[in-house]
Scaffold this motif. Sequence first.
Motif, PDB file in Angstrom:
ATOM      1  N   LEU A   1      24.604 -11.198  55.891  1.00 12.80           N
ATOM      2  CA  LEU A   1      25.911 -11.074  56.542  1.00 12.80           C
ATOM      3  C   LEU A   1      26.958 -12.025  55.963  1.00 12.80           C
ATOM      4  O   LEU A   1      28.108 -12.004  56.405  1.00 12.80           O
ATOM      5  CB  LEU A   1      25.774 -11.333  58.048  1.00 12.80           C
ATOM      6  N   LEU A   2      26.568 -12.827  54.963  1.00 17.04           N
ATOM      7  CA  LEU A   2      27.522 -13.743  54.365  1.00 17.04           C
ATOM      8  C   LEU A   2      28.654 -12.997  53.663  1.00 17.04           C
ATOM      9  O   LEU A   2      29.783 -13.500  53.554  1.00 17.04           O
ATOM     10  CB  LEU A   2      26.817 -14.683  53.386  1.00 17.04           C
ATOM     11  N   ALA A   3      28.357 -11.781  53.181  1.00 14.38           N
ATOM     12  CA  ALA A   3      29.403 -10.960  52.561  1.00 14.38           C
ATOM     13  C   ALA A   3      30.466 -10.595  53.597  1.00 14.38           C
ATOM     14  O   ALA A   3      31.662 -10.511  53.280  1.00 14.38           O
ATOM     15  CB  ALA A   3      28.802  -9.698  51.944  1.00 14.38           C
ATOM     16  N   VAL A   4      30.040 -10.375  54.840  1.00 15.27           N
ATOM     17  CA  VAL A   4      30.980 -10.082  55.919  1.00 15.27           C
ATOM     18  C   VAL A   4      31.851 -11.309  56.194  1.00 15.27           C
ATOM     19  O   VAL A   4      33.056 -11.194  56.438  1.00 15.27           O
ATOM     20  CB  VAL A   4      30.225  -9.649  57.189  1.00 15.27           C
ATOM     21  N   THR A   5      31.227 -12.492  56.155  1.00 11.86           N
ATOM     22  CA  THR A   5      31.989 -13.730  56.322  1.00 11.86           C
ATOM     23  C   THR A   5      33.053 -13.852  55.240  1.00 11.86           C
ATOM     24  O   THR A   5      34.211 -14.207  55.528  1.00 11.86           O
ATOM     25  CB  THR A   5      31.046 -14.945  56.259  1.00 11.86           C
ATOM     26  N   GLY A   6      32.666 -13.563  53.993  1.00  9.55           N
ATOM     27  CA  GLY A   6      33.626 -13.621  52.894  1.00  9.55           C
ATOM     28  C   GLY A   6      34.757 -12.624  53.074  1.00  9.55           C
ATOM     29  O   GLY A   6      35.931 -12.935  52.823  1.00  9.55           O
ATOM     30  N   ALA A   7      34.412 -11.417  53.524  1.00  9.24           N
ATOM     31  CA  ALA A   7      35.437 -10.405  53.771  1.00  9.24           C
ATOM     32  C   ALA A   7      36.370 -10.856  54.890  1.00  9.24           C
ATOM     33  O   ALA A   7      37.587 -10.645  54.832  1.00  9.24           O
ATOM     34  CB  ALA A   7      34.781  -9.071  54.125  1.00  9.24           C
TER      35      ALA A   7
ATOM     36  N   ALA B   1      47.661  -9.604  63.269  1.00  6.78           N
ATOM     37  CA  ALA B   1      46.501  -8.754  63.547  1.00  6.78           C
ATOM     38  C   ALA B   1      45.391  -9.004  62.522  1.00  6.78           C
ATOM     39  O   ALA B   1      44.211  -9.100  62.881  1.00  6.78           O
ATOM     40  CB  ALA B   1      46.918  -7.285  63.542  1.00  6.78           C
ATOM     41  N   CYS B   2      45.773  -9.122  61.256  1.00  5.03           N
ATOM     42  CA  CYS B   2      44.772  -9.383  60.211  1.00  5.03           C
ATOM     43  C   CYS B   2      44.067 -10.713  60.446  1.00  5.03           C
ATOM     44  O   CYS B   2      42.841 -10.820  60.233  1.00  5.03           O
ATOM     45  CB  CYS B   2      45.437  -9.394  58.837  1.00  5.03           C
ATOM     46  N   VAL B   3      44.807 -11.724  60.877  1.00  7.12           N
ATOM     47  CA  VAL B   3      44.213 -13.033  61.145  1.00  7.12           C
ATOM     48  C   VAL B   3      43.073 -12.899  62.142  1.00  7.12           C
ATOM     49  O   VAL B   3      41.966 -13.433  61.936  1.00  7.12           O
ATOM     50  CB  VAL B   3      45.281 -14.015  61.674  1.00  7.12           C
ATOM     51  N   TRP B   4      43.294 -12.160  63.229  1.00  2.00           N
ATOM     52  CA  TRP B   4      42.283 -12.093  64.276  1.00  2.00           C
ATOM     53  C   TRP B   4      41.143 -11.148  63.953  1.00  2.00           C
ATOM     54  O   TRP B   4      40.005 -11.377  64.381  1.00  2.00           O
ATOM     55  CB  TRP B   4      42.948 -11.781  65.620  1.00  2.00           C
ATOM     56  N   TRP B   5      41.405 -10.115  63.171  1.00  2.00           N
ATOM     57  CA  TRP B   5      40.277  -9.300  62.692  1.00  2.00           C
ATOM     58  C   TRP B   5      39.454 -10.086  61.677  1.00  2.00           C
ATOM     59  O   TRP B   5      38.217  -9.986  61.655  1.00  2.00           O
ATOM     60  CB  TRP B   5      40.785  -7.999  62.083  1.00  2.00           C
ATOM     61  N   GLY B   6      40.123 -10.903  60.856  1.00  2.00           N
ATOM     62  CA  GLY B   6      39.398 -11.730  59.901  1.00  2.00           C
ATOM     63  C   GLY B   6      38.530 -12.766  60.589  1.00  2.00           C
ATOM     64  O   GLY B   6      37.367 -12.968  60.218  1.00  2.00           O
ATOM     65  N   LEU B   7      39.079 -13.426  61.614  1.00  2.76           N
ATOM     66  CA  LEU B   7      38.289 -14.407  62.357  1.00  2.76           C
ATOM     67  C   LEU B   7      37.092 -13.740  63.032  1.00  2.76           C
ATOM     68  O   LEU B   7      35.986 -14.305  63.067  1.00  2.76           O
ATOM     69  CB  LEU B   7      39.169 -15.097  63.409  1.00  2.76           C
ATOM     70  N   TRP B   8      37.307 -12.543  63.573  1.00  3.34           N
ATOM     71  CA  TRP B   8      36.199 -11.831  64.214  1.00  3.34           C
ATOM     72  C   TRP B   8      35.084 -11.540  63.207  1.00  3.34           C
ATOM     73  O   TRP B   8      33.897 -11.725  63.515  1.00  3.34           O
ATOM     74  CB  TRP B   8      36.698 -10.529  64.847  1.00  3.34           C
ATOM     75  N   LEU B   9      35.449 -11.104  62.013  1.00  2.00           N
ATOM     76  CA  LEU B   9      34.435 -10.826  60.990  1.00  2.00           C
ATOM     77  C   LEU B   9      33.656 -12.087  60.639  1.00  2.00           C
ATOM     78  O   LEU B   9      32.440 -12.041  60.428  1.00  2.00           O
ATOM     79  CB  LEU B   9      35.101 -10.251  59.737  1.00  2.00           C
ATOM     80  N   ILE B  10      34.345 -13.228  60.592  1.00  2.00           N
ATOM     81  CA  ILE B  10      33.662 -14.487  60.279  1.00  2.00           C
ATOM     82  C   ILE B  10      32.658 -14.853  61.369  1.00  2.00           C
ATOM     83  O   ILE B  10      31.611 -15.459  61.092  1.00  2.00           O
ATOM     84  CB  ILE B  10      34.695 -15.614  60.089  1.00  2.00           C
TER      85      ILE B  10
ATOM     86  N   ILE C   1      30.742 -12.888  62.998  1.00  2.00           N
ATOM     87  CA  ILE C   1      29.602 -11.978  63.070  1.00  2.00           C
ATOM     88  C   ILE C   1      28.361 -12.629  62.463  1.00  2.00           C
ATOM     89  O   ILE C   1      28.301 -12.938  61.273  1.00  2.00           O
ATOM     90  CB  ILE C   1      29.902 -10.650  62.361  1.00  2.00           C
ATOM     91  N   ALA C   2      27.359 -12.842  63.315  1.00  2.14           N
ATOM     92  CA  ALA C   2      26.101 -13.453  62.871  1.00  2.14           C
ATOM     93  C   ALA C   2      24.904 -12.689  63.421  1.00  2.14           C
ATOM     94  O   ALA C   2      23.775 -13.161  63.348  1.00  2.14           O
ATOM     95  CB  ALA C   2      26.042 -14.904  63.315  1.00  2.14           C
ATOM     96  N   GLY C   3      25.148 -11.518  63.966  1.00  2.00           N
ATOM     97  CA  GLY C   3      24.082 -10.715  64.551  1.00  2.00           C
ATOM     98  C   GLY C   3      24.669  -9.686  65.494  1.00  2.00           C
ATOM     99  O   GLY C   3      25.890  -9.550  65.629  1.00  2.00           O
ATOM    100  N   TRP C   4      23.771  -8.950  66.170  1.00  2.00           N
ATOM    101  CA  TRP C   4      24.226  -7.884  67.058  1.00  2.00           C
ATOM    102  C   TRP C   4      25.060  -8.394  68.212  1.00  2.00           C
ATOM    103  O   TRP C   4      25.995  -7.729  68.672  1.00  2.00           O
ATOM    104  CB  TRP C   4      23.016  -7.103  67.592  1.00  2.00           C
ATOM    105  N   TRP C   5      24.739  -9.580  68.721  1.00  2.00           N
ATOM    106  CA  TRP C   5      25.509 -10.138  69.823  1.00  2.00           C
ATOM    107  C   TRP C   5      26.987 -10.243  69.466  1.00  2.00           C
ATOM    108  O   TRP C   5      27.859 -10.047  70.312  1.00  2.00           O
ATOM    109  CB  TRP C   5      24.970 -11.522  70.202  1.00  2.00           C
ATOM    110  N   SER C   6      27.276 -10.577  68.232  1.00  2.00           N
ATOM    111  CA  SER C   6      28.659 -10.793  67.812  1.00  2.00           C
ATOM    112  C   SER C   6      29.516  -9.543  67.948  1.00  2.00           C
ATOM    113  O   SER C   6      30.727  -9.623  68.199  1.00  2.00           O
ATOM    114  CB  SER C   6      28.687 -11.279  66.360  1.00  2.00           C
ATOM    115  N   LEU C   7      28.893  -8.374  67.783  1.00  2.00           N
ATOM    116  CA  LEU C   7      29.654  -7.125  67.846  1.00  2.00           C
ATOM    117  C   LEU C   7      30.200  -6.854  69.240  1.00  2.00           C
ATOM    118  O   LEU C   7      31.133  -6.060  69.400  1.00  2.00           O
ATOM    119  CB  LEU C   7      28.769  -5.958  67.396  1.00  2.00           C
ATOM    120  N   SER C   8      29.647  -7.519  70.259  1.00  2.00           N
ATOM    121  CA  SER C   8      30.076  -7.277  71.633  1.00  2.00           C
ATOM    122  C   SER C   8      31.497  -7.761  71.890  1.00  2.00           C
ATOM    123  O   SER C   8      32.102  -7.408  72.910  1.00  2.00           O
ATOM    124  CB  SER C   8      29.121  -7.959  72.616  1.00  2.00           C
TER     125      SER C   8
END
Length: 262
Positions: free
Chosen positions: A137-143, A193-202, A204-211
């Motif tokens: 999931l580190l690629a998601v963090t980078g994105a 909006a991009c700032v907060w979608w970017g922070l959300w992606l960072i 993400i560390a598992g299924w719980w994060s998607l909630s």
Amino acid sequence: MIVDFAVVSGASAVALLVVHAITFGVARRVGRYNVVDVAWGLGFIAVAAVAAIVGDGDALRRWLLLTLVAIWGLRLSGYIHRRSAGQGEDPRYADLLRGASVGQIIRKVFLMQGVASWFISLPLQLSAVIGPTPRPLLAVTGAGFAVWLTGVVFEAVGDRQLRVFKSDPAHRGVVMDRGLWAWTRHPNYFGDACVWWGLWLITIAGWWSLSTVLSPALMTYFLVSVTGARLTEKYMKGRPGFAEYQQRTSFFVPRRPRSARK
């Protein structure tokens, strides 16, 4: 983890309560309530700081998020403070609060913003009690960082371009349609909006994060339909040249100006 999250979330709520109580006191002293806009970014910084200090999750992610939120929040709050210094009440608040009692003002402005800040910051709160991000999931963090950076650039550059444009007396009453404002009518809100979608992606560390996906979704909804783009255009309606600007320029997501697509 549930107990740890409850502690971080409760402490975040207390931090927001303190920020908005102080802001209410300042608003009463200066006689205008648009100072709450300055507290918008500061409230999120307070939550990110609480999450970094109180949370027991991955330390690198906690402090990275605090750094990114602080960069965004301090720039935004500083810009709003400079823009509103010496000015009267914002027309939005004047319309919203006309004839309102003190209790109604607290509910409509300060309580609403505090609750919204708490909900939007849920990804930061939950991330603070989750362990290290799995390697896949580190690629998601980078994105996420790339999306955050795009947002900060759009917001900061858009705000600066508008400030420079409006500082020229020759542009009084003229619609800003240059630079990023030629690609989207709201580069600052799109960047936010991009700032907060970017922070959300960072986070993400598992299924719980998607909630917590509803948190950046709510921020985007506010920026587009409630306190941001559509409300701004309501007050710009009828300004000379604005209808033509709407016809040739994308509403929110950047797109090449129609005049350039030949």
